[in-house]
Design an enzyme around this catalytic site. Structure first.
Site, PDB file in Angstrom:
ATOM      1  N   LYS A   1       0.825  -1.213   0.000  1.00  0.00           N
ATOM      2  CA  LYS A   1       0.000   0.000   0.000  1.00  0.00           C
ATOM      3  C   LYS A   1       0.865   1.273   0.000  1.00  0.00           C
ATOM      4  CE  LYS A   1      -2.247  -1.007   3.866  1.00  0.00           C
ATOM      5  NZ  LYS A   1      -1.689  -2.301   4.286  1.00  0.00           N
TER       6      LYS A   1
ATOM      7  N   ARG B   1      11.330  -1.556  11.556  1.00  0.00           N
ATOM      8  CA  ARG B   1       9.999  -1.308  12.134  1.00  0.00           C
ATOM      9  C   ARG B   1       9.723  -2.370  13.180  1.00  0.00           C
ATOM     10  NH1 ARG B   1       4.831  -0.005   8.378  1.00  0.00           N
ATOM     11  NH2 ARG B   1       3.850  -1.357   9.900  1.00  0.00           N
TER      12      ARG B   1
ATOM     13  N   ARG C   1      11.258  -6.697   5.423  1.00  0.00           N
ATOM     14  CA  ARG C   1      11.181  -5.281   5.747  1.00  0.00           C
ATOM     15  C   ARG C   1      11.674  -5.038   7.173  1.00  0.00           C
ATOM     16  NH1 ARG C   1       5.470  -2.285   5.261  1.00  0.00           N
ATOM     17  NH2 ARG C   1       5.156  -3.153   7.329  1.00  0.00           N
TER      18      ARG C   1
ATOM     19  N   ARG D   1      -1.055  -9.222  13.315  1.00  0.00           N
ATOM     20  CA  ARG D   1      -1.602  -8.234  12.366  1.00  0.00           C
ATOM     21  C   ARG D   1      -2.383  -8.911  11.250  1.00  0.00           C
ATOM     22  NH1 ARG D   1       3.904  -5.871  11.182  1.00  0.00           N
ATOM     23  NH2 ARG D   1       2.987  -4.668   9.481  1.00  0.00           N
TER      24      ARG D   1
ATOM     25  N   ARG E   1      -9.917   0.499   8.411  1.00  0.00           N
ATOM     26  CA  ARG E   1      -9.459  -0.835   8.782  1.00  0.00           C
ATOM     27  C   ARG E   1     -10.537  -1.624   9.518  1.00  0.00           C
ATOM     28  NH1 ARG E   1      -3.606  -0.041   8.630  1.00  0.00           N
ATOM     29  NH2 ARG E   1      -2.569  -2.000   9.047  1.00  0.00           N
TER      30      ARG E   1
HETATM   31  P1  ADP Z   1       0.712  -2.446   7.876  1.00  0.00           P
HETATM   32  O1  ADP Z   1      -0.347  -2.264   6.822  1.00  0.00           O
HETATM   33  O2  ADP Z   1       1.978  -3.051   7.342  1.00  0.00           O
HETATM   34  O3  ADP Z   1       0.228  -3.148   9.116  1.00  0.00           O
HETATM   35  P2  ADP Z   1       0.468   0.309   8.828  1.00  0.00           P
HETATM   36  O4  ADP Z   1       1.551   1.304   8.910  1.00  0.00           O
HETATM   37  O5  ADP Z   1      -0.696   0.628   7.948  1.00  0.00           O
HETATM   38  O6  ADP Z   1       1.201  -1.014   8.359  1.00  0.00           O
HETATM   39  O7  ADP Z   1      -0.113   0.021  10.293  1.00  0.00           O
HETATM   40  C1  ADP Z   1       0.708  -0.285  11.379  1.00  0.00           C
HETATM   41  C2  ADP Z   1      -0.121  -0.375  12.661  1.00  0.00           C
HETATM   42  O8  ADP Z   1      -0.710   0.908  12.938  1.00  0.00           O
HETATM   43  C3  ADP Z   1      -1.311  -1.335  12.645  1.00  0.00           C
HETATM   44  O9  ADP Z   1      -0.936  -2.641  12.965  1.00  0.00           O
HETATM   45  C4  ADP Z   1      -2.227  -0.704  13.715  1.00  0.00           C
HETATM   46  O10 ADP Z   1      -1.803  -1.023  15.014  1.00  0.00           O
HETATM   47  C5  ADP Z   1      -2.003   0.786  13.540  1.00  0.00           C
HETATM   48  N1  ADP Z   1      -3.004   1.368  12.609  1.00  0.00           N
HETATM   49  C6  ADP Z   1      -2.744   1.919  11.386  1.00  0.00           C
HETATM   50  N2  ADP Z   1      -3.869   2.343  10.806  1.00  0.00           N
HETATM   51  C7  ADP Z   1      -4.890   2.057  11.663  1.00  0.00           C
HETATM   52  C8  ADP Z   1      -6.298   2.220  11.622  1.00  0.00           C
HETATM   53  N3  ADP Z   1      -6.903   2.768  10.561  1.00  0.00           N
HETATM   54  N4  ADP Z   1      -7.017   1.796  12.695  1.00  0.00           N
HETATM   55  C9  ADP Z   1      -6.425   1.254  13.748  1.00  0.00           C
HETATM   56  N5  ADP Z   1      -5.116   1.044  13.844  1.00  0.00           N
HETATM   57  C10 ADP Z   1      -4.332   1.442  12.825  1.00  0.00           C
END
Ligand code: ADP
Length: 191
Positions: A14, A134, A128, A145, A89
């Protein structure tokens, strides 16, 4: 405005494709993950709270992320459009996003779902983790996740399919080929 949701499991690409979308279409990129990581870095109250969920691979509570997004949509209301990356999400976030955009007379033009099989996702995230450092890219948190993705996020596909905005994109291949499929979908919107 051209408003795109870039959707997919952790590791589906993404962020990578969002960067290309920004470059080509001049959209404002709103990545909730990036925004929350910035808050953690700045050691804010929101950051501390978010970290307690993110480090376990859990979702940050809906109210918090919805509030952050609502403010940013207002702040950038003169943008050409938005790329929502990592948001929504949950179904509650999906419903909230529709309402927030409606307030500004806007709507989602397309939900681009990057399709990548599970084994490939785990592979990419572990790699990654070695490079980016990270902290949530370790095996245990990755598994959590992915579980959260299937249970809470994947139902949004049906939500958007029903609305007619869901577009499946093959998420395996070269970055440019994948972006080519995205461009074709966006060209069809005709904005
Ligand atoms: P990835 O898609 O690889 O998990 P992101 O950077 O999108 O990476 O998200 C990392 C973490 O941030 C998620 O596991 C969650 O804990 C938090 N997070 C991100 N976006 C949201 C959201 N829209 N609602 C709730 N938690 C979120």
């Amino acid at each position: 405005m051209l408003n795109i949701v870039i959707f997919g499991a952790p590791g589906s690409g993404k962020g990578t494709q969002s960067a290309k979308l920004v470059e080509k279409y001049g959209l404002k990129h709103l990545s909730t993950g990036d925004i929350l990581r910035e808050e953690i870095k700045a050691d804010t109250e929101l950051g501390k709270l978010a970290d307690s969920y993110m480090s376990k691979g859990h979702l940050v509570p809906d109210e918090l992320v919805i509030d952050v997004l609502d403010n940013l949509i207002g702040k950038y209301s003169d943008a050409k459009g938005f790329i929502f990356d990592g948001f929504p999400r949950t179904l509650a976030q999906g419903e909230a996003l529709g309402k927030m955009l409606e307030k500004h007379g806007e709507d989602i033009d397309a939900v681009l779902s990057l399709e990548v099989e599970e084994e490939e996702l785990i592979d990419r995230l572990l790699k990654r983790g070695q490079i980016s450092g990270r902290t949530d890219d370790n095996r245990e948190t990755i598994e959590s996740r992915l579980k959260v993705y299937h249970a809470q996020t994947e139902p949004l596909k049906e939500f958007y399919r029903t609305k007619g905005s869901l577009k499946n994109i093959e998420g395996v291949g070269s970055i440019d080929d994948i972006f080519g499929s995205i461009e074709r979908e966006i060209d069809q919107i005709g904005k």
